[in-house]
Design an enzyme around this catalytic site. Structure first.
Site, PDB file in Angstrom:
ATOM      1  N   GLY A  34     -62.151 -70.546  39.617  1.00  0.00           N
ATOM      2  CA  GLY A  34     -61.318 -71.724  39.504  1.00  0.00           C
ATOM      3  C   GLY A  34     -60.095 -71.214  39.310  1.00  0.00           C
ATOM      4  CB  ALA A  49     -53.468 -74.194  33.974  1.00  0.00           C
ATOM      5  CG  ASN A 108     -59.958 -77.752  25.686  1.00  0.00           C
ATOM      6  OD1 ASN A 108     -60.181 -76.905  24.868  1.00  0.00           O
ATOM      7  ND2 ASN A 108     -58.993 -78.190  26.119  1.00  0.00           N
ATOM      8  CE  LYS A 135     -57.701 -76.881  22.259  1.00  0.00           C
ATOM      9  NZ  LYS A 135     -57.974 -76.531  23.615  1.00  0.00           N
ATOM     10  CG  ASN A 167     -58.134 -80.507  23.035  1.00  0.00           C
ATOM     11  OD1 ASN A 167     -59.000 -79.674  23.057  1.00  0.00           O
ATOM     12  ND2 ASN A 167     -56.697 -80.625  22.793  1.00  0.00           N
ATOM     13  CG  ASN A 176     -55.713 -83.175  24.807  1.00  0.00           C
ATOM     14  OD1 ASN A 176     -55.082 -83.011  23.863  1.00  0.00           O
ATOM     15  ND2 ASN A 176     -56.296 -82.682  25.735  1.00  0.00           N
ATOM     16  CB  SER A 227     -54.042 -80.324  29.296  1.00  0.00           C
ATOM     17  OG  SER A 227     -55.085 -80.633  28.592  1.00  0.00           O
ATOM     18  CD  GLU A 261     -61.339 -80.640  30.744  1.00  0.00           C
ATOM     19  OE1 GLU A 261     -60.400 -80.389  30.046  1.00  0.00           O
ATOM     20  OE2 GLU A 261     -62.091 -79.580  30.971  1.00  0.00           O
TER      21      GLU A 261
END
Ligand SMILES: NC(=O)C1=CN([C@@H]2O[C@H](COP(=O)(O)OP(=O)(O)OC[C@H]3O[C@@H](n4cnc5c(N)ncnc54)[C@H](OP(=O)(O)O)[C@@H]3O)[C@@H](O)[C@H]2O)C=CC1
Ligand SMILES: CC(C)(CO)C(=O)C(=O)O
Length: 316
Positions: free
Chosen positions: A7, A10, A105, A189, A193, A197, A264, A276
């Site tokens: 993949g 980024a 993540n 994390k 997130n 996020n 993101s 996600e």
């Protein structure tokens, strides 16, 4: 070493370019539409770690195209919703001693890969540097809050082995260390997130604004408290004694150092991409249901993100 980067988005572009620049052999797996650009211009990195432009030794859009499959490590850098599909694909051709590092993540990546890859061949990682795709094959490293941390969730891979790989990544310019408590870092994390996020994607503001507005400030407190209640039910420790200790750090240290960052997940929405959410707030809700812990705020936020995602992608 020979790396397969599964993949080239980024994060994958950063690892592919910097490992190649450090003298390692790199096989890159990308979408067919990206092959021509990458084969001509290479994997390009700019930003806080400097400039790189490296053409992978092998560039494929399907694993079956790879002639030389003596990979020493496969770095999975697809989004969490594609982990199971990637693991199933990789399982067909992975050399017996080749490790899989899930550089992703969220919660559930190990569980998604384990039916296809032996648990003693899977490493997880907490990535807390930011990488933004500028154009196909071009990634900008924007921020770094701490080292990447890698490890084996159940310590099925000995720490010295993880430390060997961490040292290799450090020597390639990517600050990395190994830990026997990688899940503490992964969950730290996830909490960060899940608070930032999803609300950042819904309200379309940066982290500093989320902290500064009373409504979102209060919502993030509820998100965090629900997650700590779930973690207590599953017996998962973190680096904080409780939700209050986390929230003190969250508002005094973690947000101020990334206050101008847009999540993101917001970038995914703005580019009409799937998010996600199911490996963040959605995973908290699923675990809460499994262990009988109410997570109403995380559930509401999950549904709002799914609705927004459906709005922009047209797909439920
Ligand atoms: N970007 C960041 O700053 C950070 C990201 N992370 C995590 O790292 C992981 C990767 O993130 P990121 O790099 O941003 O994601 P991206 O979406 O930028 O990269 C994933 C890439 O893999 C491609 N891909 C997916 N499936 C296949 C396939 N079967 N064959 C070929 N290519 C495929 C995607 O193509 P397509 O888009 O066409 O599906 C995309 O180019 C995520 O879990 C993310 O949350 C963690 C910390 C920071
Ligand atoms: C870039 C970083 C570390 C900042 O939250 C991140 O995890 C994200 O936006 O997905």
């Amino acid at each position: 070493m020979h790396f397969l980067i599964y993949g080239l988005g980024a994060i994958g572009t950063v690892y592919g370019a910097m490992l190649k620049a450090a003298g390692h052999k790199v096989t890159g797996l990308a979408r067919p539409s990206m092959l021509e650009t990458i084969s001509k211009k290479g994997l390009q990195v700019c930003g806080i770690w400097g400039e790189y432009a490296q053409i992978p030794d092998v560039l494929i859009s399907s694993l079956d195209e790879a002639q030389d499959r003596d990979w020493d490590m496969i770095i999975v850098t697809v989004k969490s919703y594609a982990t199971a599909e990637a693991a199933r694909d990789i399982a067909r051709l992975r050399p017996p001693e080749c490790l899989l590092w899930l550089a992703q993540n969220g919660y559930g990546n190990f569980e998604a890969a384990a039916p296809y890859i032996p648990e003693d061949k899977i490493l997880l990682g907490r990535i807390i540097f930011g990488a933004e795709t500028q154009s196909p094959g071009v990634s900008k490293v924007t921020v770094i809050a701490d080292d990447v941390v890698i490890g084996s969730p159940k310590n099925r891979i000995p720490l010295p082995v993880a430390e060997k790989w961490a040292a290799l990544f450090r020597e390639s310019g990517i600050p990395t260390r190994a830990s026997e408590d990688v899940m503490k870092y992964i969950w730290g994390k996830i909490i960060y997130n899940s608070a930032l996020n999803s609300l950042g994607a819904i309200l379309e503001v940066n982290y500093g604004k989320l902290a500064g507005m009373d409504g979102s400030h209060e919502l993030m407190i509820h998100v965090v408290r629900e997650i700590f209640a779930v973690l207590e039910a599953i017996g998962q420790k973190t680096h904080w004694a409780d939700a209050d200790a986390y929230l003190a750090d969250f508002y005094s240290k973690l947000i101020p150092s990334t206050k101008y960052h847009h999540a993101s997940m917001l970038q995914d929405i703005q580019h009409s991409r799937h998010t996600e959410i199911d490996s963040l707030n959605g995973a908290v809700v699923a675990l809460g249901r499994m262990y009988g812990v109410p997570t109403p705020v995380n559930e509401t936020i999950t549904l709002l993100v799914k609705a927004k995602e459906q709005l922009v992608t047209g797909v439920a």
